[in-house]
Design an enzyme around this catalytic site. Structure first.
Site, short mmCIF file in Angstrom:
data_model
loop_
_atom_site.label_atom_id
_atom_site.label_comp_id
_atom_site.label_asym_id
_atom_site.label_seq_id
_atom_site.Cartn_x
_atom_site.Cartn_y
_atom_site.Cartn_z
N HIS A 36 1.56 -35.20 19.69
CA HIS A 36 2.25 -35.45 20.96
C HIS A 36 1.82 -34.42 21.99
O HIS A 36 1.55 -33.26 21.65
CB HIS A 36 3.77 -35.41 20.75
CG HIS A 36 4.53 -35.92 21.94
ND1 HIS A 36 4.76 -35.16 23.06
CD2 HIS A 36 5.11 -37.13 22.18
CE1 HIS A 36 5.45 -35.87 23.94
NE2 HIS A 36 5.67 -37.07 23.42
N GLU A 39 -0.02 -42.39 25.27
CA GLU A 39 1.05 -41.84 26.11
C GLU A 39 0.44 -40.96 27.20
O GLU A 39 0.19 -39.76 26.97
CB GLU A 39 2.02 -41.01 25.27
CG GLU A 39 2.76 -41.80 24.21
CD GLU A 39 3.90 -41.00 23.61
OE1 GLU A 39 5.03 -41.50 23.63
OE2 GLU A 39 3.66 -39.88 23.14
N GLY A 64 8.42 -38.09 30.12
CA GLY A 64 9.50 -37.20 30.52
C GLY A 64 10.38 -37.77 31.61
O GLY A 64 10.15 -38.86 32.16
N SER A 95 7.66 -43.28 29.60
CA SER A 95 8.69 -43.80 30.50
C SER A 95 8.88 -45.31 30.36
O SER A 95 9.08 -46.02 31.34
CB SER A 95 8.37 -43.44 31.97
OG SER A 95 8.39 -42.03 32.14
#
Length: 257
Positions: free
Chosen positions: A97, A169, A175, A213
């Site tokens: 990640h 991502e 975030g 998101s």
């Protein structure tokens, strides 16, 4: 055989044991998650991993860990081994990640070691890849993402590829203040990833999920793209009703459903 559409969430550093139990109770009897066209998954923090695995053991929902070390044991204070992850009952381990890459200095080479270790323990690695806003602005988005994918899978035998998941991502989309990728941008990158990666021994492409998101407003448009094999959801799925709402909308939008 048509592959199921993946729908899942990582809780990141959130939820006490009680909150985790309440979340699992809400998912346990959700008929939607028993639909064979879907494959649900939840990735809790390590403190709740065993409990979540037990709570969802008699459901089709897979459970994963948020990270792990590549060694099976040793003097690695504060780390968790792939053997420990498997011992908790987990099916999946999230690796690479962007928060791990940026805040904990994880390199592509380290992620490759973790991928191999996960596969050796029978875990399904969920490999996160994505470019920064600066890399996107410089026209290096595809180069960055494909490099991350290729290094992560370096030396992985073809017969193990059927257990690999990729999550695209984009860092700029992640975030609370992230900007979701448009369906056009997400579809373009997913096609580039598919073109660059090897297929499984059966000739199938590796499933590439989109994360960044994802929310109830954009999930249907993303899920409608045939090259997107699933959605990896953040805060919009931190409540069980959020996960179920997105799963319902995404399934309805899938081609052929």
């Amino acid at each position: 055989m048509t592959m199921p559409f993946w729908i899942g969430t990582s809780w990141k550093m959130n939820k006490t044991l009680g909150e985790a139990a309440d979340y699992c109770a809400a998912l346990h009897d959700a008929e939607l998650l028993r639909d064979p066209r879907l494959q649900g998954f939840v990735i809790p923090p390590f403190t709740a991993l065993s409990e979540v695995c037990r709570a969802l053991a008699d459901t089709p929902v897979m459970v994963g860990a948020q990270n792990m070390h590549w060694a099976e044991q040793g003097a690695f204070t504060g780390e968790i081994s792939p053997l420990m992850v498997r011992d908790c009952g987990a099916d999946i381990v999230e690796l690479g990640h962007s928060e791990r890459r940026e805040s904990f200095n994880e390199t592509d080479a380290a992620i490759n070691r973790k991928v191999k270790a996960a596969l050796a323990q029978g875990l399904r690695p969920l490999i996160c890849v994505g470019e920064t806003a600066e890399e996107k602005a410089l026209g290096a988005a595809a180069d960055t993402v494909i490099r991350q994918c290729r290094i992560a899978l370096g030396g992985v035998p073809v017969e193990a590829l059927e257990r690999v998941l990729i999550a695209y991502e984009p860092v700029w989309a992640i975030g609370e203040h992230g900007t979701p990728a448009t369906a056009e941008d997400a579809g373009w990158m997913h096609r580039r990833i598919r073109e660059a990666l090897p297929t499984t021994a059966q000739g199938a492409p590796l499933p590439v999920l989109y994360g960044g998101s994802v929310n109830p407003d954009n999930c249907a448009e993303l899920a409608a793209l045939p090259e997107i094999a699933g959605l990896f959801i953040g805060r919009s799925a931190w409540r069980p009703e959020g996960l179920l709402r997105i799963a319902e909308r995404a399934l309805a939008a899938r081609p052929g459903t």
